[in-house]
Design a protein around this motif. Structure first.
Motif, PDB file in Angstrom:
ATOM      1  N   ALA A 214      14.949  -3.065  13.221  1.00  0.00           N
ATOM      2  CA  ALA A 214      14.316  -2.633  11.980  1.00  0.00           C
ATOM      3  C   ALA A 214      13.800  -1.035  12.372  1.00  0.00           C
ATOM      4  O   ALA A 214      13.831  -0.218  11.557  1.00  0.00           O
ATOM      5  CB  ALA A 214      13.212  -3.225  11.310  1.00  0.00           C
ATOM      6  N   SER A 215      13.166  -0.884  13.532  1.00  0.00           N
ATOM      7  CA  SER A 215      12.728   0.224  14.040  1.00  0.00           C
ATOM      8  C   SER A 215      13.770   1.380  14.035  1.00  0.00           C
ATOM      9  O   SER A 215      13.437   2.669  13.735  1.00  0.00           O
ATOM     10  CB  SER A 215      12.152   0.244  15.286  1.00  0.00           C
ATOM     11  N   LEU A 216      15.007   1.182  14.554  1.00  0.00           N
ATOM     12  CA  LEU A 216      15.949   1.945  14.682  1.00  0.00           C
ATOM     13  C   LEU A 216      16.419   2.424  13.467  1.00  0.00           C
ATOM     14  O   LEU A 216      16.781   3.538  13.338  1.00  0.00           O
ATOM     15  CB  LEU A 216      17.229   1.215  15.607  1.00  0.00           C
ATOM     16  N   GLY A 217      16.399   1.651  12.285  1.00  0.00           N
ATOM     17  CA  GLY A 217      16.710   2.092  11.050  1.00  0.00           C
ATOM     18  C   GLY A 217      15.753   2.372  10.117  1.00  0.00           C
ATOM     19  O   GLY A 217      15.897   2.957   8.972  1.00  0.00           O
ATOM     20  N   ASN A 218      14.546   2.722  10.787  1.00  0.00           N
ATOM     21  CA  ASN A 218      13.198   3.227  10.149  1.00  0.00           C
ATOM     22  C   ASN A 218      12.884   2.570   8.970  1.00  0.00           C
ATOM     23  O   ASN A 218      12.681   2.837   7.851  1.00  0.00           O
ATOM     24  CB  ASN A 218      13.567   4.572   9.688  1.00  0.00           C
ATOM     25  N   GLN A 219      13.005   1.110   8.967  1.00  0.00           N
ATOM     26  CA  GLN A 219      12.919  -0.114   7.846  1.00  0.00           C
ATOM     27  C   GLN A 219      11.668  -0.836   8.048  1.00  0.00           C
ATOM     28  O   GLN A 219      11.484  -1.227   9.149  1.00  0.00           O
ATOM     29  CB  GLN A 219      14.228  -0.628   7.654  1.00  0.00           C
ATOM     30  N   PHE A 220      11.206  -1.363   6.839  1.00  0.00           N
ATOM     31  CA  PHE A 220      10.226  -2.392   6.961  1.00  0.00           C
ATOM     32  C   PHE A 220      10.121  -3.362   5.856  1.00  0.00           C
ATOM     33  O   PHE A 220      10.509  -2.697   4.764  1.00  0.00           O
ATOM     34  CB  PHE A 220       9.008  -1.692   7.228  1.00  0.00           C
ATOM     35  N   ALA A 221       9.794  -4.590   6.136  1.00  0.00           N
ATOM     36  CA  ALA A 221       9.723  -5.473   4.823  1.00  0.00           C
ATOM     37  C   ALA A 221       9.018  -6.657   5.554  1.00  0.00           C
ATOM     38  O   ALA A 221       9.014  -7.019   6.767  1.00  0.00           O
ATOM     39  CB  ALA A 221      11.092  -5.758   4.263  1.00  0.00           C
ATOM     40  N   LEU A 222       8.333  -7.447   4.848  1.00  0.00           N
ATOM     41  CA  LEU A 222       7.715  -8.762   5.125  1.00  0.00           C
ATOM     42  C   LEU A 222       8.618  -9.821   5.075  1.00  0.00           C
ATOM     43  O   LEU A 222       8.748 -10.298   3.991  1.00  0.00           O
ATOM     44  CB  LEU A 222       6.403  -8.871   4.152  1.00  0.00           C
ATOM     45  N   THR A 223       9.080 -10.279   6.050  1.00  0.00           N
ATOM     46  CA  THR A 223      10.144 -11.204   5.938  1.00  0.00           C
ATOM     47  C   THR A 223       9.678 -12.709   6.722  1.00  0.00           C
ATOM     48  O   THR A 223       9.010 -12.319   7.471  1.00  0.00           O
ATOM     49  CB  THR A 223      11.373 -10.594   7.011  1.00  0.00           C
ATOM     50  N   ASP A 224      10.118 -13.661   6.280  1.00  0.00           N
ATOM     51  CA  ASP A 224       9.885 -14.913   7.043  1.00  0.00           C
ATOM     52  C   ASP A 224      11.237 -15.629   7.614  1.00  0.00           C
ATOM     53  O   ASP A 224      10.921 -16.440   8.558  1.00  0.00           O
ATOM     54  CB  ASP A 224       9.481 -15.865   5.907  1.00  0.00           C
ATOM     55  N   GLU A 225      12.369 -14.989   7.167  1.00  0.00           N
ATOM     56  CA  GLU A 225      13.514 -15.571   7.810  1.00  0.00           C
ATOM     57  C   GLU A 225      14.332 -14.566   8.013  1.00  0.00           C
ATOM     58  O   GLU A 225      15.106 -14.071   7.534  1.00  0.00           O
ATOM     59  CB  GLU A 225      14.313 -16.652   6.753  1.00  0.00           C
ATOM     60  N   PRO A 226      14.274 -13.763   9.658  1.00  0.00           N
ATOM     61  CA  PRO A 226      13.224 -14.317  10.622  1.00  0.00           C
ATOM     62  C   PRO A 226      12.062 -13.948  10.105  1.00  0.00           C
ATOM     63  O   PRO A 226      11.957 -12.651   9.602  1.00  0.00           O
ATOM     64  CB  PRO A 226      14.130 -13.614  11.897  1.00  0.00           C
ATOM     65  N   GLU A 227      11.021 -14.244  10.852  1.00  0.00           N
ATOM     66  CA  GLU A 227       9.585 -13.891  10.935  1.00  0.00           C
ATOM     67  C   GLU A 227       9.395 -12.557  11.350  1.00  0.00           C
ATOM     68  O   GLU A 227       9.885 -12.499  12.663  1.00  0.00           O
ATOM     69  CB  GLU A 227       8.699 -14.863  11.240  1.00  0.00           C
ATOM     70  N   ILE A 228       8.840 -11.660  10.696  1.00  0.00           N
ATOM     71  CA  ILE A 228       8.726 -10.078  11.452  1.00  0.00           C
ATOM     72  C   ILE A 228       7.031 -10.279  11.963  1.00  0.00           C
ATOM     73  O   ILE A 228       6.182 -10.768  11.522  1.00  0.00           O
ATOM     74  CB  ILE A 228       8.642  -9.283  10.302  1.00  0.00           C
ATOM     75  N   ASN A 229       6.906  -9.429  13.239  1.00  0.00           N
ATOM     76  CA  ASN A 229       5.657  -9.282  13.732  1.00  0.00           C
ATOM     77  C   ASN A 229       5.368  -7.957  13.965  1.00  0.00           C
ATOM     78  O   ASN A 229       6.309  -7.056  14.249  1.00  0.00           O
ATOM     79  CB  ASN A 229       5.694  -9.833  15.152  1.00  0.00           C
ATOM     80  N   TYR A 230       4.224  -7.472  13.328  1.00  0.00           N
ATOM     81  CA  TYR A 230       3.981  -5.961  13.140  1.00  0.00           C
ATOM     82  C   TYR A 230       2.500  -5.803  13.529  1.00  0.00           C
ATOM     83  O   TYR A 230       1.675  -6.507  13.586  1.00  0.00           O
ATOM     84  CB  TYR A 230       4.363  -5.554  11.972  1.00  0.00           C
ATOM     85  N   ALA A 231       2.208  -4.567  13.838  1.00  0.00           N
ATOM     86  CA  ALA A 231       0.685  -3.920  13.833  1.00  0.00           C
ATOM     87  C   ALA A 231       0.714  -2.875  12.896  1.00  0.00           C
ATOM     88  O   ALA A 231       1.603  -2.702  11.719  1.00  0.00           O
ATOM     89  CB  ALA A 231       0.382  -3.453  15.073  1.00  0.00           C
ATOM     90  N   TYR A 232      -0.265  -1.905  13.096  1.00  0.00           N
ATOM     91  CA  TYR A 232      -0.468  -0.571  12.122  1.00  0.00           C
ATOM     92  C   TYR A 232      -0.586   0.654  12.738  1.00  0.00           C
ATOM     93  O   TYR A 232      -0.879   0.571  13.845  1.00  0.00           O
ATOM     94  CB  TYR A 232      -1.885  -1.011  11.344  1.00  0.00           C
ATOM     95  N   HIS A 233      -0.368   1.346  12.055  1.00  0.00           N
ATOM     96  CA  HIS A 233      -0.814   2.729  12.511  1.00  0.00           C
ATOM     97  C   HIS A 233      -1.903   3.242  11.282  1.00  0.00           C
ATOM     98  O   HIS A 233      -1.691   2.694   9.974  1.00  0.00           O
ATOM     99  CB  HIS A 233       0.414   4.109  12.354  1.00  0.00           C
ATOM    100  N   MET A 234      -3.080   3.880  11.645  1.00  0.00           N
ATOM    101  CA  MET A 234      -4.064   3.958  10.574  1.00  0.00           C
ATOM    102  C   MET A 234      -4.848   5.177  10.983  1.00  0.00           C
ATOM    103  O   MET A 234      -5.091   5.731  12.016  1.00  0.00           O
ATOM    104  CB  MET A 234      -5.056   2.673  10.509  1.00  0.00           C
ATOM    105  N   ASP A 235      -5.550   5.663  10.107  1.00  0.00           N
ATOM    106  CA  ASP A 235      -6.696   6.952  10.269  1.00  0.00           C
ATOM    107  C   ASP A 235      -7.913   6.187  10.669  1.00  0.00           C
ATOM    108  O   ASP A 235      -8.575   5.629  10.003  1.00  0.00           O
ATOM    109  CB  ASP A 235      -6.820   7.603   8.930  1.00  0.00           C
TER     110      ASP A 235
END
Length: 517
Positions: A145-166
């Motif tokens: 997903a990183s290589l495609g510049n994509q994101f979604a909240l998925t369960d199958e397969p489950e996605i693990n993520y963090a944040y960028h923030m101000d």
């Protein structure tokens, strides 16, 4: 500060009812918020910060355990992301670290599926031995997903993520959300730290205006200077500069030029260090980390301004640091958090996590009826081990390189901590990786970075040899298939943000806090 009837200090009966946080910034407000929220009926929490002193203010990338802290604090994800102009982070892209032009991804989450005795890496390595072509990151949802510049909240397969923030907006968010839990905020500069004449315990902070802030437990969030933990208690510092050569940074914020922010942090090596690139919704946080023995301040600033490729929105600012840790994170009745407790450069975005982890542990061990030595020793040992684990992981990025410049050559030739050397040896000898329960980085993180940095094992576990070529291909396809189907269905990150957590322009246009202590 409480004493017995004779006026003498008694550690064993030192009831903790007044907690004073010295310093604001991210670490200060994390500490005050967690203590006030979790123990709001038992404590008086006072936070002292000076609007005349600016924060370091460069850390804007996080790691997935921030979501655990937010659950601990009952923070709603969408509310948080809108308030801090946040974006999602699935991985870190390491560019030029092995050599110029080379790139690899360190993704979050699980890569592949293994067995109890042999991890997925052994099956993948055996597939390479048999001539089956693939990349390890092909079996990571977060990497693809990183290589495609994509994101979604998925369960199958489950996605693990963090944040960028101000980071400044995050301080504002914490203050507005948790100050009603009973945090008393005082704007003032600390002039004096009063100690008990016999025990050495801190009794009060005296501000420049003469105000005296008494407390039972003090949280030192005063940054690198460590006003309480070091300048007052003289705790001592273990220097790691011999392993982590960079000692300065130039930070900068620029306008966004990409139509969709990438869901990963970019770490881009250069001849004397590396540069970060962190997109939030309204701008990009950039910075150049460098070894001052191999690059001057003027050279670093000129290089950063030349390489960022976007218009700055504020002037660059310098940060000087010394990697290492306090010999004790908890000394007497002072607990050091954030930069006051130690610093490991931001290559894997660990600073905010380490503050959150320490605060959660403090809440778990909170000494409400006294400060027993046993809890202090446990806390200090846990903090030491966590910092050393992170330190070793960061050193790996420097040590395993093929670059020709003097700084990088020195890193390649340096002696390593025994704790890291044995990990590298075990990987080279038999592709073996392990993880202690207290470690931040999972075995999959070590594997991606070891392989990404070009450290190849001589052999691997024999178990995969039991599979036929057809069975091994079926195993690999069963793992890769769901990823290959899920990623094309994910939108670009900007599309997802627009419908899930878009921040209003007035969020980032308002004046933001800069106080620490």
């Amino acid at each position: 500060m409480r004493h017995d009837q004779r006026g003498e200090f008694d550690v064993g009966t030192h009831r903790i009812r007044k907690v004073v946080v010295a310093g604001g910034g991210t670490a200060g407000w994390i500490a005050a918020s967690a203590l006030a929220y979790q123990l709001k009926d038992q404590l008086e929490v006072t936070l002292v910060e000076s609007s005349a002193i600016a924060t370091v203010g460069v850390g804007e990338a996080t790691v997935p355990p921030i979501r655990n802290f937010h659950r601990f604090m009952n923070i709603d994800e969408q509310e948080f992301l809108r308030a801090v102009a946040g974006t999602f982070k699935l991985s870190i892209s390491f560019e030029n670290f092995v050599r110029p032009g080379h790139r690899y991804i360190h993704p979050f989450g699980i890569t592949g599926k293994g067995t109890l005795v042999a991890g997925f890496e052994h099956f993948w390595l055996d597939s390479l031995r048999r001539g089956m072509k693939s990349e390890l990151h092909n079996y990571s949802l977060e990497a693809m997903a990183s290589l495609g510049n994509q994101f979604a909240l998925t369960d199958e397969p489950e996605i693990n993520y963090a944040y960028h923030m101000d980071a400044a907006l995050y301080v504002k968010f914490l203050r507005e959300k948790f100050q009603p839990c009973g945090i008393r905020q005082i704007d003032g500069k600390i002039k004096e730290v009063r100690q008990h004449p016999e025990s050495g315990y801190v009794e009060a902070l005296v501000l420049e205006g003469g105000q005296v802030i008494e407390g039972d437990l003090f949280i030192d969030c005063t940054g690198f200077r460590g006003l309480l933990i070091e300048q007052t208690l003289e705790t001592g510092y273990e220097d790691w500069h011999n392993w982590l050569p960079c000692d300065r940074a130039i930070a900068l914020q620029t306008k966004s030029v990409d139509p969709s922010p990438v869901p990963y942090t970019r770490a881009i090596a250069h001849e004397a260090g590396w540069r970060w690139h962190i997109p939030v919704q309204h701008r990009v946080g950039c910075g150049l980390v460098y070894d001052s023995r191999h690059m001057s301040d003027d050279e670093a600033q000129a290089k950063l301004l030349r390489d960022v490729g976007a218009e700055p929105v504020r002037d660059p600012w310098p940060v000087r640091f010394r990697t290492g840790r306090r010999l004790k994170a908890w000394n007497k009745n002072v607990v050091a958090l954030g930069l006051a407790s130690g610093f490991i450069e931001p290559l894997e975005s660990t600073s905010i996590h380490l503050a959150m982890s320490a605060v959660m542990q403090l809440v778990e061990l909170f000494p409400s009826e006294g400060i027993p030595d046993s809890l202090v020793r446990i806390y200090n040992d846990n903090c030491r081990r966590e910092l050393e684990h992170v330190r070793d992981f960061i050193i790996l990025h420097y040590h395993a390189n093929q670059r020709d410049e003097p700084m990088w050559k020195g890193c390649r030739e340096m002696s390593l901590p025994d704790s890291l050397q044995i990990r590298i040896d075990a990987w080279r000898d038999r592709a073996h990786v392990w993880r202690d329960q207290s470690e931040l980085f999972a075995t999959t993180s070590w594997i991606h970075v070891l392989l990404g940095q070009g450290v190849m094992p001589k052999q691997h576990h024999p178990l995969p040899r039991e599979l036929s070529d057809a069975d091994l291909r079926r195993l690999l396809d069963s793992i890769r298939g769901p990823i290959d189907r899920a990623v094309p269905r994910m939108p670009l990150q900007q599309v997802f943000i627009d419908r899930y957590c878009k921040a209003a322009p007035e969020v980032w246009n308002m004046k933001r806090p800069t106080a620490t202590a």
